[in-house]
Design an enzyme around this catalytic site. Structure first.
Site, mmCIF file in Angstrom:
data_model
loop_
_atom_site.group_PDB
_atom_site.id
_atom_site.type_symbol
_atom_site.label_atom_id
_atom_site.label_comp_id
_atom_site.label_asym_id
_atom_site.label_seq_id
_atom_site.Cartn_x
_atom_site.Cartn_y
_atom_site.Cartn_z
ATOM 1 N N ALA A 126 1.051 -1.175 0.017
ATOM 2 C CA ALA A 126 0.236 0.073 -0.031
ATOM 3 C C ALA A 126 0.795 1.196 -0.033
ATOM 4 O O ALA A 126 1.644 1.422 0.947
ATOM 5 C CB ALA A 126 -0.963 0.038 1.277
ATOM 6 N N TYR A 165 0.193 -7.634 -9.512
ATOM 7 C CA TYR A 165 0.418 -6.278 -8.964
ATOM 8 C C TYR A 165 -0.763 -6.108 -8.018
ATOM 9 O O TYR A 165 -1.852 -5.563 -8.407
ATOM 10 C CB TYR A 165 0.492 -5.199 -10.058
ATOM 11 C CG TYR A 165 0.560 -3.997 -9.732
ATOM 12 C CD1 TYR A 165 1.930 -3.444 -9.372
ATOM 13 C CD2 TYR A 165 -0.579 -2.981 -9.441
ATOM 14 C CE1 TYR A 165 2.231 -1.911 -9.065
ATOM 15 C CE2 TYR A 165 -0.284 -1.690 -8.932
ATOM 16 C CZ TYR A 165 0.902 -1.034 -8.972
ATOM 17 O OH TYR A 165 1.011 0.076 -8.507
ATOM 18 N N HIS A 212 7.199 11.828 -2.774
ATOM 19 C CA HIS A 212 7.872 10.549 -2.550
ATOM 20 C C HIS A 212 6.906 9.107 -3.123
ATOM 21 O O HIS A 212 7.041 8.266 -3.776
ATOM 22 C CB HIS A 212 7.925 10.168 -1.124
ATOM 23 C CG HIS A 212 8.551 8.878 -0.546
ATOM 24 N ND1 HIS A 212 9.803 8.622 -0.856
ATOM 25 C CD2 HIS A 212 7.690 7.859 0.063
ATOM 26 C CE1 HIS A 212 9.781 7.479 -0.216
ATOM 27 N NE2 HIS A 212 8.707 6.848 0.251
ATOM 28 N N THR A 224 4.624 14.890 -0.071
ATOM 29 C CA THR A 224 5.897 15.045 -0.940
ATOM 30 C C THR A 224 5.877 14.067 -2.259
ATOM 31 O O THR A 224 4.724 13.155 -2.030
ATOM 32 C CB THR A 224 7.144 14.442 -0.135
ATOM 33 O OG1 THR A 224 7.053 13.378 0.284
ATOM 34 C CG2 THR A 224 7.195 15.396 1.326
ATOM 35 N N ILE A 235 0.593 5.215 -0.034
ATOM 36 C CA ILE A 235 -0.638 6.299 0.247
ATOM 37 C C ILE A 235 -0.004 7.660 -0.021
ATOM 38 O O ILE A 235 1.241 7.934 0.774
ATOM 39 C CB ILE A 235 -1.100 6.148 1.506
ATOM 40 C CG1 ILE A 235 -1.735 4.580 1.725
ATOM 41 C CG2 ILE A 235 -2.208 7.116 1.987
ATOM 42 C CD1 ILE A 235 -2.082 4.192 3.027
#
Length: 178
Positions: free
Chosen positions: A85, A118, A93, A91, A87
């Site tokens: 996960a 996936y 990232h 930023t 989330i």
């Protein structure tokens, strides 16, 4: 003309690998539960001490492709299921991790010829992730179903005499005949 389509029936006693991220484990453990439930209901014993499913826990989603590729390279698995996960935060990232995990899983599957599912939730909020991991539905179930179907399909496809190999060149996949 032939039509190839997988079913959810287990052929023989296939072995599956599941790679799970510990980061956001509130979500990933729920995805894993859904995945295990689906496998169990389709005749696969998800017991970690059994012979049909192996589990690999990794620190975060970014590490999933490496371990999935390593498992697939052993040729012991009918399919690998990746659960994570990512989330969105404040930023960029999120964008980097989501993109690299996606590319890494696709590359590993293409290079090994093993279906690598996936199962990475990419959501804007924790609430969205929770909804997909059990509040409204459990995507883990769907990921396991995809693995069953792809494992079956790969068993029914005709084998290539000289299967194409995948080579990486400047982060671009090129299929060649040798």
């Amino acid at each position: 003309m032939a039509v190839f389509e997988g079913t959810y029936q287990v052929l023989g006693t296939p072995r599956f690998g599941i790679v799970i991220s510990r980061f956001n484990d509130l979500i990933t453990t729920k995805l894993l539960e859904g995945c295990q439930d689906c496998l169990r209901r389709h005749g696969v014993d998800p017991n970690p001490h059994g012979s049909q499913v192996d589990y690999a826990w990794v620190p975060g989603s970014f590490e999933i492709p490496l371990v999935a590729a390593q498992l697939a390279a052993t040729r012991r698995y009918a399919a690998i299921i990746c659960l994570g996960a990512v989330i969105r935060g404040q930023t960029p990232h999120f964008d980097y991790v989501a993109a690299e995990v996606t590319k890494g899983i696709a590359t590993a599957s293409m290079q090994t010829g093993v279906p690598i599912i996936y199962g990475i939730l990419t959501t804007d909020t924790m609430q969205q992730a929770l909804e997909r991991a059990g509040i409204k539905s459990n995507k883990g179930w769907e990921y396991a179903l995809n693995a069953l179907e792809m494992a079956n399909l790969m068993q029914t496809l005709p084998s290539a005499i000289n299967p194409p190999t995948t080579k990486l060149s400047s982060s671009t996949r090129i299929l060649t005949d040798g």
